[in-house]
Write an enzyme that holds these catalytic residues in place. Structure first.
Site, mmCIF file in Angstrom:
data_model
loop_
_atom_site.group_PDB
_atom_site.id
_atom_site.type_symbol
_atom_site.label_atom_id
_atom_site.label_comp_id
_atom_site.label_asym_id
_atom_site.label_seq_id
_atom_site.Cartn_x
_atom_site.Cartn_y
_atom_site.Cartn_z
ATOM 1 N N ASN A 188 9.479 -0.117 -1.854
ATOM 2 C CA ASN A 188 8.290 -0.122 -1.008
ATOM 3 C C ASN A 188 8.545 -0.874 0.296
ATOM 4 O OD1 ASN A 188 5.501 -1.584 -0.239
ATOM 5 N ND2 ASN A 188 5.098 0.381 -1.209
ATOM 6 N N PHE A 252 14.302 8.551 -3.055
ATOM 7 C CA PHE A 252 14.496 9.209 -4.357
ATOM 8 C C PHE A 252 15.487 8.488 -5.258
ATOM 9 C CE2 PHE A 252 17.012 12.373 -6.786
ATOM 10 C CZ PHE A 252 16.020 12.862 -7.625
ATOM 11 N N THR A 263 1.600 4.981 -4.886
ATOM 12 C CA THR A 263 1.538 4.973 -3.429
ATOM 13 C C THR A 263 1.253 6.350 -2.826
ATOM 14 O OG1 THR A 263 3.943 5.279 -3.284
ATOM 15 C CG2 THR A 263 3.121 3.019 -3.268
ATOM 16 N N GLY A 318 -4.704 -1.622 -12.067
ATOM 17 C CA GLY A 318 -4.067 -1.582 -13.372
ATOM 18 C C GLY A 318 -2.648 -1.048 -13.266
ATOM 19 N N ILE A 319 -2.013 -0.895 -14.435
ATOM 20 C CA ILE A 319 -0.615 -0.496 -14.498
ATOM 21 C C ILE A 319 -0.511 0.888 -15.135
ATOM 22 C CG2 ILE A 319 1.698 -1.153 -15.234
ATOM 23 C CD1 ILE A 319 0.303 -3.290 -13.522
ATOM 24 N N TYR A 521 6.966 11.140 11.811
ATOM 25 C CA TYR A 521 7.690 9.972 11.309
ATOM 26 C C TYR A 521 8.527 9.375 12.435
ATOM 27 C CZ TYR A 521 10.280 7.385 7.632
ATOM 28 O OH TYR A 521 10.825 6.429 6.825
#
Length: 611
Positions: A188, A252, A263, A318-319, A521
């Protein structure tokens, strides 16, 4: 893994025998990748001595020259062409040099409960484990690690192996008021996995031992997968059953299914297969109020789409532990081609026409002229693209086709699926490309792109080693606003730094396309200041985000929010939606133990009372 063929009934849950034992791994993923850079420790860009030529070393190739890259860097990161004649060195500190804050003591009975839930090798409290779970891989993260600026760290790293273990841990943490931050691949770049609360005991929950494909249903074309599985492992396991997820983001190799879901990730082939939310059928989420589950099915119109309450929530609610995902047959044909356009505008015109025709490739990437030059400069000396882009081709394009070589735009366009379908879509798209002035380079550029598409972060590491930095900003923008945003961002970024006497460079590409817009981008770079701290980067990031918001773009297309983008969320969505999220958070996570201070600004931050 259990595989069900097309003759197997899917009506009985007894057919789906899930794994109950989990083999132990000798080495965990966090021990295999760079702690202060990107990716595999065996892959890096460096200079060859005594020549000083820049080269790349990988697990299979040692010192492969990239002969044009050094000159490109020295030329582009200058003002008015007056730059350095060689690269500066700015090495990172070593692990031994880094000083971590001492871990806090676990409150109450939490330490005892950890020992009851997990085996000793699932609980890590050593320095390296804690160090490698502080940050993700943003520029800000890497700079802080390299200079030893570590203000907070998880007190313990836990590696669960089953949904049941995560469920027990979350409830124990809720009782003890302990923070839990999910950690997937650690790729991330917006601060989503960093501990920010410095007052409470914090657990980094490394999900990467939960890495199994539990079952594949070839009749319904779905698969149930533990979310800690890494991208390459996932595709390898699915291919054993003749299927593929088809999700292939830039991260990846070093990201997980859980990170993609948390995300709202997007992959290279999203034009055909969709984004991660399109692929997801259902999942289990462990929360302080109990486990949330969704039914599997083709579609439901039964009230709110609860799936989207959790998708993109970045562990703040949460997970996620297991997910049922749509899969498709491994493509019979996969063909990727390179094209050169006279300009960025020509390429965008072709893209819009393809989208309107509703005959759409699997992938369309369009590099603006500056990124086109970077693409050629970063290829090996004998790469396929370099051979095509020879002096003869340049002369043909310039004098016969009247291309302005400073405005040439590279595009990689891919097609996947059954051979007849690929041939049909390819012919239709090639006709549109030709009408917009595209010059075909064949499949060699596509092959080179496929081989090198994960290499850009290694260039970032190389720049950090030589007193420079590079970062990114991406957004979803409408076709109407695309060119105005692109022009203003590029001009404003360079002007901002040049006004301070600092070199700057910026490029952009289109990476994902939709009927009403694209993902644009940006990649931008500059020199580091003498203090080697974050001010130059932070200024550039704020500038880019403000310009994106000005043109109506999304604050993120696929990188997420974390804490770096959180300050813009109150402008991106209305205050009412911020309040809705806060109420959901208060209901599901009343003690705010799930990855606090991410995704939305706190009330104190909105009022300017928190930094």
């Amino acid at each position: 893994m259990q595989v069900k063929d097309s003759t197997t009934s899917t009506s009985s849950t007894e057919e789906r025998k899930e794994l109950t034992s989990y083999p132990q791994e000798n080495v965990d993923y966090y021990q295999k990748i760079k702690w202060n850079g990107w990716g595999d420790t065996r892959k890096f860009i460096h200079t060859l001595q005594p020549s000083g030529t820049v080269a790349i070393t990988t697990p299979t190739v040692s010192g492969q020259p990239l002969p044009s890259l050094k000159k490109f860097i020295l030329t582009e990161l200058t003002i008015n062409g007056q730059g350095q004649t060689d690269l500066e060195n700015s090495p990172s500190l070593t692990v031994e040099d880094i000083k971590l804050p001492l871990p806090r003591a676990a409150p109450g009975d939490f330490a005892r409960e950890l020992r009851a839930i997990f085996k000793p090798n699932q609980v890590k409290e050593d320095k390296f484990a804690r160090l490698t779970h502080i940050y993700g891989k943003s520029l800000r993260d890497l700079i802080r690690l390299r200079i030893g600026l570590v203000e907070n760290a998880p007190d313990v790293v836990v590696l669960p192996e089953s949904h049941e273990e995560v469920e027990k841990l979350v409830l124990a943490a809720h009782r003890a008021n302990v923070i839990i931050i999910p950690y997937g691949g650690g790729s991330n770049i917006v601060g989503a996995c960093e501990p920010i609360d410095q007052t409470r005991y914090t657990v980094s929950l490394d999900m990467r031992r939960m890495n199994k494909v539990l079952w594949v249903d070839r009749r319904e074309m779905t698969a149930c997968i533990q979310v800690g599985i890494m991208g390459p492992d996932l595709e390898r396991e699915l291919h054993k059953s003749g299927v593929s997820l088809g999700h292939d983001p830039d991260s990846f190799e070093f990201s997980t299914l859980g990170g993609w879901l948390a995300t709202c990730s997007s992959g290279h082939q999203s034009d055909k297969y969709g984004d991660i939310e399109d692929m997801c059928v259902s999942f289990k989420t462990c929360t302080p109020m109990g486990t949330l589950e969704l039914r599997n099915g083709a579609r439901a119109g039964a009230g709110l789409n609860f799936k989207h309450v959790i998708l993109g929530s970045e562990g703040t609610l949460g997970i996620i532990t297991e997910a049922v995902m749509k899969v498709h047959p491994v493509p019979q044909a996969a063909e990727y081609y390179g094209f050169l356009f006279p300009s960025f505008n020509h390429a965008i015109s072709a893209l819009e026409q393809m989208r309107r025709s509703e005959i759409i490739p699997t992938m369309v990437r369009i590099y603006d002229p500056d990124e086109t030059r970077l693409s050629f400069a970063s290829k090996p000396s004998k790469g396929a693209v370099s051979e095509f882009f020879s002096a003869a081709v340049k002369k043909y394009l310039q004098y016969i086709r009247s291309f302005d070589m400073t405005q040439v735009t590279l595009s990689i366009i891919g097609f996947e699926g059954p051979k007849k379908q690929v041939d049909f879509v390819k012919k239709s798209c090639f006709d549109i490309l030709a009408k917009n002035g595209a010059f075909g380079l064949g499949t060699a550029p596509g092959k080179t792109w496929a081989e090198k598409r994960y290499d850009l972060p290694y260039i970032r590491d190389f720049l950090l080693d030589h007193n420079m930095w590079v970062d990114v900003a991406e957004t979803t923008v409408s076709y109407t606003s695309l060119i105005p945003l692109w022009k203003e961002a590029k001009k404003a970024f360079v002007q901002h730094y040049h006004a301070k006497g600092i070199p700057a460079w910026i490029c952009a590409h289109i990476s994902h396309t939709y009927s009403n817009g694209v993902c644009l981008y940006f990649i931008f770079a500059s020199r580091q200041n003498d203090e080697k701290e974050m001010t130059p980067y932070i200024e550039g990031k704020r500038l880019m985000c403000d310009i994106i918001m000005k043109h109506g773009g999304a604050i993120s297309h696929h990188h997420g929010v974390g804490y770096e983008h959180a300050p813009w969320m109150s402008r991106y969505v209305t205050q009412g939606w911020v309040n809705v999220y806060r109420k959901i958070k208060e209901t599901i996570d009343p003690k705010n133990i799930c990855n606090p201070r991410k995704l939305m600004p706190t009330i104190e931050e909105e009022q300017g009372k928190e930094n």
